[in-house]
Write a protein that holds these residues in place. Structure first.
Motif, PDB file in Angstrom:
ATOM      1  N   THR A 195     -22.142 -25.385 -15.826  1.00 57.74           N
ATOM      2  CA  THR A 195     -21.013 -25.187 -14.917  1.00 57.74           C
ATOM      3  C   THR A 195     -20.629 -23.706 -14.905  1.00 57.74           C
ATOM      4  OG1 THR A 195     -19.535 -25.718 -16.750  1.00 57.74           O
ATOM      5  CG2 THR A 195     -20.039 -27.497 -15.231  1.00 57.74           C
ATOM      6  N   GLY A 196     -20.510 -23.151 -13.708  1.00 59.73           N
ATOM      7  CA  GLY A 196     -20.128 -21.741 -13.591  1.00 59.73           C
ATOM      8  C   GLY A 196     -21.288 -20.775 -13.763  1.00 59.73           C
ATOM      9  N   ARG A 255     -16.839 -20.374   1.271  1.00 56.69           N
ATOM     10  CA  ARG A 255     -17.792 -19.519   0.560  1.00 56.69           C
ATOM     11  C   ARG A 255     -19.005 -19.190   1.433  1.00 56.69           C
ATOM     12  NH1 ARG A 255     -18.417 -21.273  -5.757  1.00 56.69           N
ATOM     13  NH2 ARG A 255     -19.518 -19.305  -5.922  1.00 56.69           N
ATOM     14  N   GLY A 295     -21.661 -13.644 -15.016  1.00 54.96           N
ATOM     15  CA  GLY A 295     -20.663 -12.617 -15.294  1.00 54.96           C
ATOM     16  C   GLY A 295     -20.243 -12.542 -16.753  1.00 54.96           C
TER      17      GLY A 295
HETATM   18  P1  ADP Z   1     -21.675 -23.004 -10.211  1.00 54.25           P
HETATM   19  O1  ADP Z   1     -21.881 -23.360  -8.767  1.00 54.25           O
HETATM   20  O2  ADP Z   1     -22.948 -22.909 -10.984  1.00 54.25           O
HETATM   21  O3  ADP Z   1     -20.640 -23.822 -10.923  1.00 54.25           O
HETATM   22  P2  ADP Z   1     -20.535 -20.645  -9.054  1.00 54.25           P
HETATM   23  O4  ADP Z   1     -21.594 -20.317  -8.083  1.00 54.25           O
HETATM   24  O5  ADP Z   1     -19.286 -21.268  -8.564  1.00 54.25           O
HETATM   25  O6  ADP Z   1     -21.130 -21.518 -10.240  1.00 54.25           O
HETATM   26  O7  ADP Z   1     -20.223 -19.309  -9.846  1.00 54.25           O
HETATM   27  C1  ADP Z   1     -19.155 -19.194 -10.749  1.00 54.25           C
HETATM   28  C2  ADP Z   1     -18.477 -17.859 -10.551  1.00 54.25           C
HETATM   29  O8  ADP Z   1     -19.344 -16.791 -10.970  1.00 54.25           O
HETATM   30  C3  ADP Z   1     -18.129 -17.582  -9.110  1.00 54.25           C
HETATM   31  O9  ADP Z   1     -16.843 -17.010  -9.073  1.00 54.25           O
HETATM   32  C4  ADP Z   1     -19.195 -16.583  -8.670  1.00 54.25           C
HETATM   33  O10 ADP Z   1     -18.731 -15.720  -7.667  1.00 54.25           O
HETATM   34  C5  ADP Z   1     -19.500 -15.833  -9.936  1.00 54.25           C
HETATM   35  N1  ADP Z   1     -20.875 -15.326 -10.025  1.00 54.25           N
HETATM   36  C6  ADP Z   1     -22.002 -15.903  -9.555  1.00 54.25           C
HETATM   37  N2  ADP Z   1     -23.087 -15.166  -9.859  1.00 54.25           N
HETATM   38  C7  ADP Z   1     -22.642 -14.100 -10.549  1.00 54.25           C
HETATM   39  C8  ADP Z   1     -23.269 -12.960 -11.163  1.00 54.25           C
HETATM   40  N3  ADP Z   1     -24.585 -12.799 -11.122  1.00 54.25           N
HETATM   41  N4  ADP Z   1     -22.482 -12.053 -11.792  1.00 54.25           N
HETATM   42  C9  ADP Z   1     -21.156 -12.219 -11.830  1.00 54.25           C
HETATM   43  N5  ADP Z   1     -20.497 -13.246 -11.284  1.00 54.25           N
HETATM   44  C10 ADP Z   1     -21.219 -14.190 -10.658  1.00 54.25           C
END
Ligand code: ADP
Ligand code: ZN
Ligand code: ZN
Length: 656
Positions: free
Chosen positions: A151-152, A189, A307
């Motif tokens: 997740t995330g 998004r 991140g």
């Molecule tokens: P998931 O769909 O896997 O739960 P998300 O795509 O929602 O994760 O990403 C979680 C957060 O991390 C979002 O706020 C996104 O903008 C941010 N994020 C995604 N890729 C990166 C990255 N390479 N570096 C920093 N932040 C990122």
């Protein structure tokens, strides 16, 4: 006169011939007489001969060209055959209502292109980049991918970048998400990033909006179609990629009339279109994990949060020792932890999977308990309206003043639902806004969006929510998640219950600490020693799921075997059971080659809305054998006399 073969939405496994003074495009709608009524049907073929005499005539041809073009028709024919569902019902269910009732296929209001798009302010990680490159290598052929990211971990970022590349090739992308609540977030998004029309298809749109979205997909004005399960049927002539987000989610399976799984059908649509398919999730379904093991899906892993954000710290509170009066919903420890996070200006979410005030209304003297008179289920007390409601049939009544059995004035409620939790919380945290999100507080259109907007403002608050909040949401200021009362999952009779529970816990936990400091997750349980927690605490879903897969394999349960369920229900209990007994007899008389039959057995809730439910399970390790039996069954079921209105349905690959 020429003849057209027409599919009509009736529960019969056949099509109907009509005379027509013109050729009709295959896949166009026609208005035809059927019995005493006029109905809308889909033209399937033009022919010169029919096996029937005295054909009626087509009354009106509604479309000059196909509404359902060849690729969609092929797909729907496949689906009808696989789910053994009448073709007419399948074809008409796949269209928006306005087309089904014969309204013209015209776009009322074209939605605009996104005004401003922006680039992200971060670099993608190596894991993301590898996933993107691997998928894009296969962009021109069928290939299935499991994007398994915690997740995330930035799965959505992967979807966005691949989608952009596919759009650059002049193709369209179909994205399925589990809940309506998630579509606005996903839509924005996608709109913020992609210079294309993004249209939504889900049940909270009005009929005009649904038709418009459908037609914009069909005429390729929409580059991205984003929707819940029924969007799998959206016509997209330039389809270049399908994404199923949160693929493990049960809501991809339709649980009434045409019981399809949009996730499972996505394989077929991708194969027929010869395009890649991405199944994304942090907690793959066991079916999906097995597909990856069998190399039907290529697994791509995002093991870390994007991140540099850490996974939340998960801990248990043993409710056998930490609940003061034995059934209090909130332990002291949980309250303390909430206080810590709230005092730092953070948000806290409590998850409880039951709406209403209290699930039990009972007599302390004689143990009488309020039950629905139409169902085998307790009545749930809803305080704001002072009513007892049945969550199965919708029946409701005033709560009794005194016990109907012993006459004492000793009636009380027991247990917690979201409403009571909200009330209890406001006594502990009188200053703090509490946002409750469940079906009762989101019935009004836009209500959910308003609640989510409040949460997204980032102001400190307590969020109380059900299942609706479990998945996908990205609340940036949410530091802590408390999970209450999930122990029911350990007691369930569904063999999938622990799989679902582990997925739920990890998904709910995944809402915590998605930006900045490490988040915290606290699970209250009376079964802290359950082996599942061992894996959930250390975030090792895959190991846990592998263990479950081994168990399923040795027991020859799905996904190592295939199931179908025949469910019968009738007001007369005996008739319902007798019908399935006869069905079982019929099935046993056909060539059985390796199909096991169990039942009839009563459903876990035997009576619902005055109907008694019985189930007959069919299972085989050989899918083809199972389907041969179902086909034979459909041919012969008419020979069984339906006594006094027994209703029945067939569910292929049931999940409940
Ligand atoms: P998931 O769909 O896997 O739960 P998300 O795509 O929602 O994760 O990403 C979680 C957060 O991390 C979002 O706020 C996104 O903008 C941010 N994020 C995604 N890729 C990166 C990255 N390479 N570096 C920093 N932040 C990122
Ligand atoms: Zn009593
Ligand atoms: Zn009821």
């Amino acid at each position: 006169m020429p003849i057209v073969e027409v599919a009509i939405s009736v529960p019969l496994h056949k099509t109907f011939d009509y005379q027509c003074d013109q050729e009709v495009a295959v896949g166009a709608r026609v208005k035809v007489p059927f019995g005493a009524k006029k109905v809308i049907g889909i033209a399937l073929a033009n022919k010169d001969k029919s096996n029937f005499n005295k054909l009626k005539s087509v009354e009106m041809v509604l479309d000059e060209t196909a509404i359902l073009d060849k690729p969609i028709l092929d797909f729907l024919f496949w689906a009808a055959k696989y789910y053994h569902h009448p073709i007419g019902e399948v074809l008409l269910a796949a269209m928006p209502k306005n087309l089904r009732i014969g309204k013209p296929a015209i776009i009322k209001k074209m939605i605009g292109l996104p005004v401003k798009t922006s680039k992200p302010d971060f670099e993608i990680t190596q894991e993301q980049s590898l996933a993107i490159d691997t998928i894009l290598e296969k962009r021109d052929t069928y290939h299935g991918f499991l994007l398994h990211g915690v997740t995330g971990s930035g799965k959505t970022e992967v979807y966005l970048r691949i989608t952009q590349e596919v759009l650059n090739q002049g193709k369209q992308v179909l994205v399925l998400v589990p809940e309506i609540g998630l579509t606005p977030q996903m839509i924005s998004r996608f709109e913020r990033r992609l210079k294309t029309r993004v249209v939504a298809i889900h049940s909270q749109l009005n009929e005009t909006q649904k038709l418009d979205a459908y037609l914009m997909a069909k005429n390729t004005e929409a580059g991205v179609v984003l929707g819940t399960r029924s969007a799998i049927f959206a016509p997209m002539p330039n389809l270049g990629l399908i994404i199923i987000d949160e693929e493990h989610d049960g809501s991809f399976k339709q649980q009434s009339s045409f019981r399809y799984s949009a996730r499972d059908l996505s394989f077929i649509r991708a194969k027929q279109t010869n395009i890649p398919l991405i199944l994304g999730t942090a907690t793959p379904a066991l079916e999906t994990l097995k597909n990856a093991m069998d190399n039907k899906l290529t697994r791509l892993t995002l093991a870390n949060r994007a991140g540099g954000v850490m996974m939340p710290k998960v801990s248990l509170i043993d409710m056998r020792s930490n609940s003061e009066n034995g059934h209090s919903a909130l332990s002291k420890l949980l309250i303390e932890k909430m206080q810590q996070h709230l005092s730092k200006g953070k948000q806290v979410m409590l998850f409880i999977n039951r709406r209403g005030y209290a699930p039990v209304f009972f007599c302390t003297e004689c143990a009488w308990k309020s039950e629905c008179s139409h169902c085998n289920a307790s009545m749930i007390y809803h305080r704001h309206v002072n009513r007892l409601k049945c969550h199965h049939c919708g029946d409701e009544k005033m709560p009794e003043q005194s016990c109907p059995d012993c006459g004492e004035q000793s009636l009380e409620v027991y247990g917690y639902g979201t409403e009571r939790l909200e009330e209890t919380l406001s006594s502990y945290f009188s200053e703090m806004p509490i946002i409750r999100i469940d079906r009762d507080t989101t019935r009004r259109k836009k209500a959910l969006a308003e609640h989510l907007e409040k949460i997204n403002s980032g102001e400190p608050c307590i969020i109380v929510g059900t299942q609706m909040l479990a998945k996908g949401h990205d609340f940036s200021n949410l530091a802590m998640v408390g999970i209450l009362d999930v122990d029911g999952g350990f007691l369930s009779t569904n063999f999938r219950a622990t799989e679902y529970l582990a997925q739920l816990l990890i998904q709910v936990s995944g809402r915590a600490g998605r930006t900045g400091d490490q988040g915290e997750v606290v699970i209250q349980t009376r079964y802290p020693d359950h082996p599942m927690f061992h894996y959930v605490l250390s975030n090792r879903y895959t190991q846990f799921a592998s263990g479950l897969l081994k168990q399923r394999k040795s027991a020859m349960m799905p996904p190592f075997s295939h199931q179908a369920l025949l469910c019968a229900n009738a007001k007369n209990k005996q008739n319902s059971e007798d019908f399935l007994r006869e069905v079982a007899g019929l099935l046993k008389s056909v060539n059985m080659d390796g199909v096991e039959i169990w039942g009839p057995v009563t459903n876990s809730i035997e009576k619902k809305a005055d109907y008694y439910y019985f189930n007959l399970y069919l299972q085989s390790h050989d899918r083809a054998a199972l389907h041969r039996m179902l086909a034979t069954f459909n041919q012969h079921v008419d020979t069984i006399k339906l006594k006094n209105k027994v209703r029945w349905y067939l569910d292929v690959d049931p999940i409940d």
